[in-house]
Structures are given as structure tokens and as C-alpha cells.
Write a protein that holds these residues in place. Structure first.
Motif, PDB file in Angstrom:
ATOM      1  N   SER A  86       0.838  -1.200   0.000  1.00 55.85           N
ATOM      2  CA  SER A  86       0.000   0.000   0.000  1.00 55.85           C
ATOM      3  C   SER A  86       0.871   1.248   0.000  1.00 55.85           C
ATOM      4  O   SER A  86       2.088   1.179   0.216  1.00 55.85           O
ATOM      5  CB  SER A  86      -0.926   0.004   1.223  1.00 55.85           C
ATOM      6  N   ASN A  88       0.854   5.882  -0.935  1.00 54.69           N
ATOM      7  CA  ASN A  88       0.201   7.099  -1.418  1.00 54.69           C
ATOM      8  C   ASN A  88       1.229   7.941  -2.164  1.00 54.69           C
ATOM      9  O   ASN A  88       2.401   8.004  -1.778  1.00 54.69           O
ATOM     10  CB  ASN A  88      -0.358   7.896  -0.236  1.00 54.69           C
ATOM     11  N   ASP A  90       1.626  11.861  -3.459  1.00 56.05           N
ATOM     12  CA  ASP A  90       1.009  13.177  -3.275  1.00 56.05           C
ATOM     13  C   ASP A  90       1.991  14.253  -3.715  1.00 56.05           C
ATOM     14  O   ASP A  90       3.179  14.192  -3.388  1.00 56.05           O
ATOM     15  CB  ASP A  90       0.643  13.355  -1.799  1.00 56.05           C
ATOM     16  N   ALA A 119      -1.399  14.315   2.188  1.00 57.13           N
ATOM     17  CA  ALA A 119      -0.935  13.098   2.864  1.00 57.13           C
ATOM     18  C   ALA A 119       0.499  12.821   2.421  1.00 57.13           C
ATOM     19  O   ALA A 119       0.883  13.170   1.300  1.00 57.13           O
ATOM     20  CB  ALA A 119      -1.830  11.908   2.523  1.00 57.13           C
ATOM     21  N   THR A 121       3.802  11.082   0.910  1.00 58.98           N
ATOM     22  CA  THR A 121       4.092  10.093  -0.120  1.00 58.98           C
ATOM     23  C   THR A 121       4.854   8.951   0.531  1.00 58.98           C
ATOM     24  O   THR A 121       5.915   9.165   1.129  1.00 58.98           O
ATOM     25  CB  THR A 121       4.922  10.718  -1.249  1.00 58.98           C
ATOM     26  N   GLU A 144       8.767   6.802   3.814  1.00 62.66           N
ATOM     27  CA  GLU A 144       8.230   8.054   3.269  1.00 62.66           C
ATOM     28  C   GLU A 144       9.316   8.720   2.432  1.00 62.66           C
ATOM     29  O   GLU A 144      10.483   8.758   2.834  1.00 62.66           O
ATOM     30  CB  GLU A 144       7.808   8.972   4.413  1.00 62.66           C
ATOM     31  N   ASN A 417      -9.978   6.424  -3.920  1.00 63.46           N
ATOM     32  CA  ASN A 417      -8.567   6.531  -3.550  1.00 63.46           C
ATOM     33  C   ASN A 417      -7.833   7.655  -4.273  1.00 63.46           C
ATOM     34  O   ASN A 417      -6.606   7.731  -4.238  1.00 63.46           O
ATOM     35  CB  ASN A 417      -7.849   5.209  -3.835  1.00 63.46           C
ATOM     36  N   THR A 418      -8.564   8.546  -4.930  1.00 67.90           N
ATOM     37  CA  THR A 418      -7.944   9.595  -5.733  1.00 67.90           C
ATOM     38  C   THR A 418      -8.631  10.924  -5.464  1.00 67.90           C
ATOM     39  O   THR A 418      -9.863  11.000  -5.498  1.00 67.90           O
ATOM     40  CB  THR A 418      -8.042   9.274  -7.234  1.00 67.90           C
ATOM     41  N   SER A 453      -3.542  13.679  -5.112  1.00 68.12           N
ATOM     42  CA  SER A 453      -3.137  12.596  -4.226  1.00 68.12           C
ATOM     43  C   SER A 453      -3.800  11.300  -4.674  1.00 68.12           C
ATOM     44  O   SER A 453      -5.004  11.273  -4.943  1.00 68.12           O
ATOM     45  CB  SER A 453      -3.540  12.921  -2.779  1.00 68.12           C
ATOM     46  N   HIS A 454      -3.010  10.237  -4.745  1.00 69.02           N
ATOM     47  CA  HIS A 454      -3.534   8.944  -5.187  1.00 69.02           C
ATOM     48  C   HIS A 454      -3.028   7.850  -4.253  1.00 69.02           C
ATOM     49  O   HIS A 454      -1.814   7.645  -4.111  1.00 69.02           O
ATOM     50  CB  HIS A 454      -3.101   8.639  -6.618  1.00 69.02           C
ATOM     51  N   ALA A 455      -3.934   7.146  -3.599  1.00 72.71           N
ATOM     52  CA  ALA A 455      -3.583   6.040  -2.707  1.00 72.71           C
ATOM     53  C   ALA A 455      -3.808   4.711  -3.419  1.00 72.71           C
ATOM     54  O   ALA A 455      -4.607   4.617  -4.351  1.00 72.71           O
ATOM     55  CB  ALA A 455      -4.419   6.105  -1.427  1.00 72.71           C
ATOM     56  N   SER A 457      -3.636   0.103  -2.801  1.00 71.91           N
ATOM     57  CA  SER A 457      -3.494  -1.032  -1.910  1.00 71.91           C
ATOM     58  C   SER A 457      -3.790  -2.309  -2.688  1.00 71.91           C
ATOM     59  O   SER A 457      -4.746  -2.374  -3.464  1.00 71.91           O
ATOM     60  CB  SER A 457      -4.459  -0.910  -0.717  1.00 71.91           C
TER      61      SER A 457
END
Length: 462
Positions: A86, A88, A90, A119, A121, A144, A417-418, A453-455, A457
Motif C-alpha cells: 500500500s 500514497n 502526493d 498526505a 508520499t 516516506e 482513492n484519488t 493525491s492517489h492512494a 493497496s
């Protein structure tokens, strides 16, 4: 087989048509009517056969049902292993005003690339293995890094002493957010390694800014909430001066921590952490201990913690006490959620080793912060957040600086998630007597940024 559920309706329709034809001989000749009835009877027989086949298939499927768990045993049971990747990504671009450089002549506004506006990265790997009897072994490593360059986030946080726990602390550390292993059960979770502090765990749900980076324009910059709620950004580097922290040693992560998190009992949860000192001749030297609790009841949340750290003065070889306590509350009124939190730290005068093994003197200081914030969901995909912080420092006689920060944010959830976002913050500073910070003494600054921002998982089971 999708037409089988309609077989009963088709049978009724066929009978109704047959009855209608037989009741109205005037509509056709007797032979033609007889032929139509026979055709309907054949169709009815075919539908009946299909229904019988469907029932047989259903009975066979029901008989095979007990074997289904064996086919899905990879999702539960002893030996099951789950791995989750998982993270992110950003990044934002914007403008920052009144940046104070090393020389006064270089101050002014500039366009900037902001890392981690909404958030951080990061990239994390989490794993767990079921051991049976309700026990689960688990681990997590999390790093990070900067979206702008791909480099590790610097400086790296964590308690400074003892140095054996830190290695290259302050330089490029791979897993700067987390590196721990542990075990969970119905009695709670015990983890060992580098992980989030108890102070953060206690008030994580009621942080005023909702974890938005409203400190672009102030000394704290990206990545750092920059407030005493978590014991951050409060250490002095020299008499009459303060900095955003020394290697983030009072940051939101602790090295070599043994942490216990209880299960939720009626909405209440307890968390405790301890880091051994590892200093020969004194079990208390270099230790760090903390305890916290949180409680959730419906729309209401509250949490607080107390932390005591005993860094060892490298000159006197005596431990000194650093104390932090924090408290936060929050409540949700339909689409509106409000939050308030405070923190207070008392810092000792101490001489510590930095990442280059050099002695650095820190004068005693006292600091506090109070913050309020609110988030309103305009639509299911759009929300706005506002937060205001007041940070006060007591460094020396006649030197009591204060930094106020106001932030506004708007977020558009493009997908689960975006998100796209816009940030605006204003910071003002006064009474710092030339303290080393980007506001440059008594002054103010604004910053604005638009980001993405894109997460992500992904799970793997074995």
C-alpha cells in the motif's frame, strides 16, 4: 440456464393461451386450433424438462456445499499468510510568500513544489500470518519519500539516545515511518520496533486540521504538523533560539519502542509504549515511556496521553526529563465534524549527540499549542476544512515567541482513492527575537497550492 426462473410463468402463459383458443373457436378453424394447442403442449413439456434439470443441478450443488471451505482455506486458518502493498503518492504546486533565506536580502516570495500536501508520499508493506488459537503474527515496513526527487524524507525522526538504536538517524534511513514486528490476539496487539508514538495514537481521530498540511508558509514546512500536540518542533538549538526539531527527535515516531494497543472495550481503548535506554549503569537513562487512552461513543471522540522521556546528557552522564501531555475531543453533526486539541511540553536543558556524533546544547524551554478545526462535507465527494493553531514558546526571559497559523482546504474525491485538493494557509510570528525560522522574526507569510493525491493497496493471500 438464465431462462429457468421464468419457466413457471411460461407454463401459466401457455395454459392461458390454450384456454383462450379453446374458448374461442370462432377465431380459427378447428384443425388450426388443434395444431396450436399441440405446439403449446410440446413447449410446455420442454419447459417442464428444463425445470426438472434445474432442480437436479440445485440439489447437486447443495450436496457439494460442505466441500466449499476447503477450496477457500487460503483465506482463513493456521498458516494463512496475507501480504499487503500500500501507499500514497502526493504532490502539489503553488506559491509561498515571505520566505526567509540565510541572508535578509534573499527574502521574498517564490513558486514551489510541495511534497505531501494532503498526505505523505509513502510505500508500505504489511504482512500477517495466522498462528491458530486466535493468534496472528504481523509486521510492517513503511518508507516516506519526496515526490519531487524520490529521495527519503529528511530529517528522520525518533529518539536520539541511545545512538545504538538510531544508526544513521538524521541521514537516509530506508523505513523512516515504520519497521516493526509483533503479535495480535483478542487481548490486544503487541509490536516492537520503530512505530507511531502513543501521543499520536491517543488523538489521531481529533487532530484539528484532519491531517492537512497547513504549515506550508511557516517554519514547519511539508511533512511536519509542527505542533506540540505530538511533541514536535519544540527544541532549542541555542539560547534565545528554537528550531523545528533536531533530527525530529520529538516527532511522531519512536525508535526501539515496545507498544501495546488494547482491543476496544465499549468504545474505550488503551495504548502504552516503552523504549529501553540501553545505557550501561542506568536502566532509566535514555528510556521513554508513554500511556494514552481514547474513547468513542456514537459521534463523540476523546483521547489523551502522557509521555516522559529521559535523554542522557552526554557531558554529565545524567538523565533529564522531557514531558509531554496532550488531549483532544471531536464531535460530528451530520455532515459537519468539529475537533479541538491541545498539547504541552516541558523540555530540559541538555547536551545531546547529533547524527554526526557532535555535542549539541539545548536550553530549557516550555511550549504549548491549542488548535480548533472543522470539516464540512458539501457533497459526498467534496469537503472543506478549516483549522487554526496558536503555538506559544517560553525559551528565555523576555523571549516568548508565538506563531499563529490559519489554514483552509478544499478536497474533491474523484474516486475512493484519488483526490484533487487546494490549500491556503497564513502564518504570523511575533516576539521571537530573531529566532531561526522561515517567517524571519516578526512577520507573516501566505502560501497557496493545488495538488493531486492517489492512494493504492493490493492484497496477496497464500
Amino acid at each position: 440456464m438464465s431462462r429457468h426462473p421464468h419457466a413457471h410463468r411460461a407454463r401459466l402463459l401457455a395454459l392461458a393461451i390454450a384456454a383462450a383458443f379453446s374458448a374461442s373457436p370462432a377465431l380459427a378453424g378447428e384443425k388450426e386450433l388443434q395444431a396450436q394447442i399441440e405446439e403449446l403442449a410440446r413447449r410446455l413439456e420442454s419447459l417442464q424438462r428444463q425445470m426438472a434439470e434445474q432442480k437436479a443441478e440445485q440439489k447437486a450443488a447443495a450436496a457439494a456445499a460442505p466441500a466449499a471451505p476447503a477450496a477457500t482455506s487460503a483465506s482463513s486458518g493456521p498458516g494463512n499468510f496475507k501480504l499487503t502493498l500500500s501507499g500514497n503518492i502526493d504532490a502539489a504546486v503553488g506559491h509561498q510568500g515571505n520566505v526567509a533565506g540565510a541572508a535578509a536580502a534573499s527574502r521574498g516570495g517564490t513558486s514551489k513544489f510541495f511534497n505531501g500536501g494532503m498526505a505523505p508520499t509513502n510505500l508500505a508493506v504489511t504482512g500477517s500470518t495466522e498462528l491458530g488459537e486466535g493468534l496472528t503474527a504481523l509486521f510492517k515496513v513503511d518508507t516516506e519519500f519526496l515526490t519531487s526527487s524520490g529521495a527519503n524524507m529528511l530529517p528522520v525522526s525518533g529518539q536520539i539516545a541511545p545512538s545504538s538504536y538510531n544508526g544513521a538517524n538524521g541521514n537516509s534511513v530506508l523505513f523512516n515511518r515504520a519497521a516493526y514486528v509483533g503479535m495480535g490476539s483478542r487481548y490486544g496487539t503487541l509490536t516492537l520496533g520503530r512505530q507511531q508514538t502513543v501521543a499520536v495514537d491517543a488523538v489521531v481521530k481529533v487532530e484539528p486540521s484532519n491531517y492537512t498540511n497547513f504549515f506550508m508558509s511557516s517554519v514547519y514546512g511539508a511533512y511536519n504538523l509542527g505542533n506540540a500536540i505530538y511533541g514536535q518542533a519544540l527544541v532549542n538549538t541555542a539560547t534565545g533560539r528554537y528550531s523545528a526539531g533536531v533530527s525530529g527527535n520529538l516527532d511522531s515516531r519512536d525508535n526501539a519502542m515496545i507498544k501495546y494497543v488494547s482491543p476496544s472495550l465499549g468504545g474505550a481503548r488503551i495504548v502504552a509504549g516503552y523504549s529501553p535506554g540501553g545505557v550501561a549503569g542506568g536502566d532509566s537513562q535514555g528510556t521513554k515511556a508513554a500511556v494514552g487512552a481514547s474513547y468513542d461513543y456514537g459521534n463523540f471522540s476523546i483521547g489523551g496521553s502522557y509521555t516522559e522521556w529521559n535523554p542522557m546528557d552526554v557531558v554529565t552522564n545524567r538523565d533529564v526529563k522531557y514531558r509531554l501531555h496532550n488531549l483532544g475531543v471531536g464531535y460530528r453533526f451530520g455532515p459537519l465534524s468539529v475537533r479541538a486539541a491541545m498539547g504541552h511540553t516541558a523540555l530540559p536543558a541538555v547536551i545531546l549527540k547529533d547524527s554526526g556524533n557532535n555535542n549539541v546544547a539545548y536550553s530549557a524551554a516550555d511550549a504549548s499549542v491549542k488548535g480548533v478545526g472543522a470539516t464540512y462535507a458539501v457533497t459526498p465527494s467534496v469537503d472543506v476544512t478549516a483549522a487554526y493553531y496558536v503555538k506559544r514558546y517560553d525559551i528565555a526571559s523576555g523571549n516568548k515567541p508565538r506563531v499563529d497559523t490559519l489554514g483552509l482546504a478544499a478536497t474533491w474525491q474523484l474516486y475512493k482513492n484519488t483526490k484533487l485538493y487546494a490549500l491556503l494557509d497564513h502564518a504570523s510570528s511575533r516576539g521571537d527575537n530573531g529566532a531561526a525560522q522561515t517567517l524571519g522574526g516578526n512577520g507573516s507569510a501566505n502560501a497557496f497550492a493545488v495538488g493531486f493525491s492517489h492512494a493504492f493497496s493490493a492484497d496477496m493471500l497464500r
